[in-house]
Scaffold this motif. Structure first.
Motif, mmCIF file in Angstrom:
data_model
loop_
_atom_site.group_PDB
_atom_site.id
_atom_site.type_symbol
_atom_site.label_atom_id
_atom_site.label_comp_id
_atom_site.label_asym_id
_atom_site.label_seq_id
_atom_site.Cartn_x
_atom_site.Cartn_y
_atom_site.Cartn_z
ATOM 1 N N ILE A 123 40.979 40.875 40.385
ATOM 2 C CA ILE A 123 41.304 41.425 39.064
ATOM 3 C C ILE A 123 41.487 42.939 39.148
ATOM 4 O O ILE A 123 42.468 43.493 38.632
ATOM 5 C CB ILE A 123 40.195 41.076 38.043
ATOM 6 C CG1 ILE A 123 40.167 39.571 37.786
ATOM 7 C CG2 ILE A 123 40.412 41.837 36.729
ATOM 8 C CD1 ILE A 123 38.989 39.111 36.956
ATOM 9 N N LEU A 124 40.547 43.610 39.820
ATOM 10 C CA LEU A 124 40.633 45.067 39.960
ATOM 11 C C LEU A 124 41.861 45.469 40.763
ATOM 12 O O LEU A 124 42.530 46.467 40.443
ATOM 13 C CB LEU A 124 39.371 45.606 40.632
ATOM 14 C CG LEU A 124 38.067 45.523 39.826
ATOM 15 C CD1 LEU A 124 36.895 46.004 40.665
ATOM 16 C CD2 LEU A 124 38.171 46.339 38.535
ATOM 17 N N SER A 125 42.174 44.686 41.792
ATOM 18 C CA SER A 125 43.343 44.975 42.613
ATOM 19 C C SER A 125 44.627 44.849 41.804
ATOM 20 O O SER A 125 45.533 45.692 41.908
ATOM 21 C CB SER A 125 43.393 44.024 43.816
ATOM 22 O OG SER A 125 44.519 44.296 44.618
ATOM 23 N N LEU A 126 44.722 43.805 40.978
ATOM 24 C CA LEU A 126 45.900 43.622 40.120
ATOM 25 C C LEU A 126 46.049 44.785 39.156
ATOM 26 O O LEU A 126 47.147 45.326 38.977
ATOM 27 C CB LEU A 126 45.785 42.306 39.348
ATOM 28 C CG LEU A 126 46.893 42.038 38.314
ATOM 29 C CD1 LEU A 126 48.258 41.952 38.996
ATOM 30 C CD2 LEU A 126 46.605 40.771 37.525
ATOM 31 N N LEU A 127 44.935 45.178 38.532
ATOM 32 C CA LEU A 127 44.975 46.309 37.606
ATOM 33 C C LEU A 127 45.365 47.593 38.337
ATOM 34 O O LEU A 127 46.067 48.443 37.772
ATOM 35 C CB LEU A 127 43.619 46.485 36.919
ATOM 36 C CG LEU A 127 43.180 45.345 35.994
ATOM 37 C CD1 LEU A 127 41.789 45.621 35.426
ATOM 38 C CD2 LEU A 127 44.180 45.145 34.852
#
Length: 335
Positions: free
Chosen positions: A266-270
């Motif tokens: 999730i953090l990587s996508l953001l």
């Protein structure tokens, strides 16, 4: 430094969350509060320093790749990649904003970025800042290679004197100071990108941790100073030169230790969408209380819906820009 490289996208994801929540709690008449976390979120402009630090570090690798691919035209290749990354999305968002405002005078000043530097109409200060820093990168790279840490120290002293002068002269609500005060952290990112692997030993991480706490003390002291020091004077932002490297290492180490794949994804996508998220959330979150139907729906539900829309639009914009750039590259190739 390997951990920071490994979790670069996740760090950028955390940075954009920090920036968005900062804008949320500080918007005028905001009903939003996160309790004791407000003191941390209230310094969310530090997320921009994380972006610029990681950008400086990452650009060194990009520059070296350009040199390897085509040494004689490396600078053209470098600038082309940077402009294609920044310009299409920025122009697209500026056009939408001008349509929404029904004010086309803003469009020229925003797209050209002139508006920021002459303190006139602008969409925001961030893109003009990173564009200037990116354009300055080859020069900064050579200066850092030649003078190494001395160049960082000299740059910091000059910028510090400029920001103190602006505060002393009470020229404090000037968004250009947000740009000027970010030059040292970008230079530090480049410097760390150039440093050999042997530089990043235990003493390096120990120094950064100590410097981070010194920076936090300085930030706290400035915020509670009886002197007339305001946000746009640049001094708050300068403290993140000390805070950012240690903070990035602690976050990276934490992510590597807890190892939660879903959270990292999730953090990587953001992080991948951070540029689009920044541009798209800006005017929406800063004016959330003025948006349609606000007040008719629970404000936390409203915020959740808005964030989902912002992420969705950011994702679609990111994909659309990639499609457009691919089409352009094929047309040029065929010619």
């Amino acid at each position: 430094m390997d951990l920071i490289s490994k979790y670069r996208s996740e760090l950028m994801g955390i940075a954009i969350i920090w920036v968005i929540l900062y804008h949320l709690i500080l918007t005028q008449n905001s009903p939003y509060s996160f309790g004791f976390l407000d003191s941390i979120l209230g310094n969310g402009y530090g997320g921009v320093d994380i972006f610029l630090y990681l950008s400086g570090f990452g650009l060194v690798r990009s520059w070296n790749k350009c040199l390897q691919q085509n040494h004689s035209h490396a600078i053209n290749l470098f600038y082309k990649r940077r402009i294609l990354r920044l310009a299409p999305t920025y122009i697209f968002i500026c056009i939408l904003y001008s349509i929404y405002q029904n004010n086309w005078n803003t469009l020229f000043y925003s797209i050209s970025t002139i508006g920021h530097w002459i303190n006139h109409n602008r969409y925001d200060w961030y893109v003009p800042t990173i564009l200037l820093l990116y354009l300055s990168f080859p020069i900064l790279y050579k200066l850092i290679q030649k003078y190494k840490f001395r160049f960082l120290i000299i740059s910091f002293i000059i910028i510090l004197l400029v920001t103190i002068s602006f505060n002393y002269l009470s020229i404090t609500n000037d968004l250009r100071m947000l740009s000027i005060s970010r030059i040292p952290i970008f230079i530090l990112g480049i410097y760390h990108g150039i440093c050999p692997i042997s530089y990043f030993n235990r003493s390096y991480y120990f120094r950064n941790t100590i410097l981070m706490f010194i920076g936090l003390v300085l930030l706290f002291s400035l915020k509670h100073s009886p002197l007339r020091i305001l946000f746009c004077g640049g001094l708050f932002q300068l403290t993140f030169l000390f805070i950012t490297p240690g903070l990035c290492h602690i976050i990276s180490w934490t992510l590597n230790t807890i190892k939660l794949p879903i959270l990292n994804s999730i953090l990587s996508l953001l992080g991948i969408l951070s540029y689009e998220l920044y541009l798209i959330h800006l005017k929406l979150i800063e004016n959330i209380v003025k948006l349609p139907f606000f007040g008719e729906i629970n404000h936390w539900v409203y915020f959740t819906i808005l964030i989902i829309l912002i992420i969705t639009i950011s994702y679609m914009t990111n994909k659309l820009m990639h499609i457009i750039l691919n089409i352009i590259s094929k047309i040029k190739f065929s010619i």
